[in-house]
Motif scaffolding. Structure first.
Motif, PDB file in Angstrom:
ATOM      1  N   ASN A   1       3.065   8.440   4.149  1.00 11.00           N
ATOM      2  CA  ASN A   1       2.167   9.379   3.479  1.00 11.00           C
ATOM      3  C   ASN A   1       1.037   9.845   4.376  1.00 11.00           C
ATOM      4  O   ASN A   1       0.300  10.759   4.016  1.00 11.00           O
ATOM      5  CB  ASN A   1       1.580   8.748   2.211  1.00 11.00           C
ATOM      6  CG  ASN A   1       0.715   7.533   2.519  1.00 11.00           C
ATOM      7  OD1 ASN A   1       1.104   6.675   3.295  1.00 11.00           O
ATOM      8  ND2 ASN A   1      -0.453   7.452   1.894  1.00 11.00           N
TER       9      ASN A   1
ATOM     10  N   THR B   1      10.609   3.294  -0.408  1.00  9.70           N
ATOM     11  CA  THR B   1      10.118   4.500  -1.068  1.00  9.70           C
ATOM     12  C   THR B   1      10.263   4.432  -2.589  1.00  9.70           C
ATOM     13  O   THR B   1       9.624   5.206  -3.302  1.00  9.70           O
ATOM     14  CB  THR B   1      10.854   5.743  -0.534  1.00  9.70           C
ATOM     15  OG1 THR B   1      12.274   5.520  -0.608  1.00  9.70           O
ATOM     16  CG2 THR B   1      10.462   6.032   0.906  1.00  9.70           C
TER      17      THR B   1
ATOM     18  N   TYR C   1       1.335   5.334  -1.895  1.00  8.25           N
ATOM     19  CA  TYR C   1       1.305   6.504  -2.776  1.00  8.25           C
ATOM     20  C   TYR C   1       0.046   6.585  -3.633  1.00  8.25           C
ATOM     21  O   TYR C   1      -0.113   7.528  -4.401  1.00  8.25           O
ATOM     22  CB  TYR C   1       2.542   6.520  -3.674  1.00  8.25           C
ATOM     23  CG  TYR C   1       3.834   6.585  -2.886  1.00  8.25           C
ATOM     24  CD1 TYR C   1       4.005   7.533  -1.875  1.00  8.25           C
ATOM     25  CD2 TYR C   1       4.859   5.677  -3.132  1.00  8.25           C
ATOM     26  CE1 TYR C   1       5.179   7.584  -1.142  1.00  8.25           C
ATOM     27  CE2 TYR C   1       6.040   5.728  -2.396  1.00  8.25           C
ATOM     28  CZ  TYR C   1       6.190   6.676  -1.407  1.00  8.25           C
ATOM     29  OH  TYR C   1       7.352   6.723  -0.670  1.00  8.25           O
ATOM     30  N   ASP C   2      -0.845   5.593  -3.493  1.00 11.30           N
ATOM     31  CA  ASP C   2      -2.099   5.605  -4.244  1.00 11.30           C
ATOM     32  C   ASP C   2      -3.152   4.845  -3.446  1.00 11.30           C
ATOM     33  O   ASP C   2      -3.235   3.614  -3.531  1.00 11.30           O
ATOM     34  CB  ASP C   2      -1.919   4.978  -5.626  1.00 11.30           C
ATOM     35  CG  ASP C   2      -3.162   5.108  -6.495  1.00 11.30           C
ATOM     36  OD1 ASP C   2      -4.226   5.465  -5.962  1.00 11.30           O
ATOM     37  OD2 ASP C   2      -3.066   4.845  -7.705  1.00 11.30           O
TER      38      ASP C   2
END
Length: 295
Positions: free
Chosen positions: A202, A266, A180-181
């Motif tokens: 992602n 998640t 997520y990053d």
């Protein structure tokens, strides 16, 4: 180290060698990638696998036996969640040959895929039109093939296909990219004379919660796991386990194959295999490490 970067099969490649590759070596690499893509890409109208989807029949390829044998093991370990006939399920959600990214209703893949598809070491035969998708392990297979093409190249060698990589010689420090990053990593691992492959929800994502990792039994994208990493002697097995780890049977398959792994849910929880050599941490960028990307 000399570095050769190029785009192929929809991803960025980097091949690092102790000395510059010769023109002949580069031509041999390009020819092997083109052969594999022409045989197995469902995104090419002229590929053999697309013809199999239209007409059925036989696809002759030296990759058929090793890949379909692995799919048989993947399917058994995940109770049918991983299935090479998932191509139509992906297309139903918009991940089709035209990259329409327009989602329709989820479509489950045929459960008894191995009754429609049979194979030998060097060919696969479909009794009816059957579009195969080898995305669960195909990129890893191609990385292994390129390593074989360059087997006589002296010195250290790294073949990196969009973050799925295999290393010969000196160790390479690899960051496990946070799903997520992408500016952060959840850990690092040293890869030496082995392969590291990863998958994440992602990447290749579109629409509301749609991505390329589907449960073939339902045609719906997975929801529990966000990212996986697998470390094995060969890239194809690492790639296959990185896919299997999205499902309950993945860890057991990894153990039976001797593959070490990490996976992240998640909601940010991390698991790893007992023998995994990765150094894991919660907040760190992994600066100086090669980022591990997705399938």
């Amino acid at each position: 180290m000399a570095s050769w970067r190029f785009d192929a099969i929809g991803t960025r490649w980097e091949i690092e060698t102790s000395a510059e590759l010769s023109v002949g070596d580069r031509a041999a690499v390009a020819a092997e990638i083109e052969r594999f893509d022409r045989e197995w890409s469902r995104f090419r109208a002229d590929s053999d696998v697309t013809r199999l989807g239209r007409e059925g029949g036989t696809l002759a390829s030296p990759d058929a036996g090793v890949m379909l044998d692995a799919y048989r093991d993947l399917s058994a370990a995940t109770d049918g969640a991983v299935n090479p006939l998932v191509a139509d399920s992906l297309a139903a959600l918009g991940y089709d040959a035209e990259y329409s990214l327009v989602a329709g209703e989820p479509l489950a893949a045929p459960a008894v895929w191995d009754e429609r598809v049979s194979w030998t070491d060097d060919a696969v035969t479909a009794s009816a039109p059957s579009l195969l998708d080898v995305g669960a392990l195909g990129k890893g297979r191609l990385v292994d093939l390129i390593m074989a093409v360059l087997a006589d190249t002296p010195g250290d060698l790294v073949v990196d296909a969009g973050g799925d990589l295999r290393v010969r010689g000196a160790a390479v420090r690899v960051g496990l990219e946070h799903p997520y990053d992408p500016t952060k990593a959840i850990g690092v691992v040293s890869v030496q004379d082995s392969a590291l492959c990863a998958s994440a929800v992602n990447r290749r994502a579109w629409g509301n919660g749609l991505h390329h990792v589907l449960d073939a039994r339902t045609g719906v994208p997975v929801r529990t796991w966000a990212a996986t990493w697998a470390l094995a002697p060969e890239a194809m097995r690492a790639d296959a386990v990185a896919t299997a780890l999205f499902f309950d049977g993945g860890p057991a398959l990894a153990e039976s194959w001797g593959v070490e792994w990490v996976r992240m849910t998640t909601d940010g929880r991390v698991q790893r295999s007992p023998g995994c050599p990765a150094e894991l941490f919660v907040v760190e960028s992994g600066r100086g490490a090669r980022p591990a990307a997705e399938n």
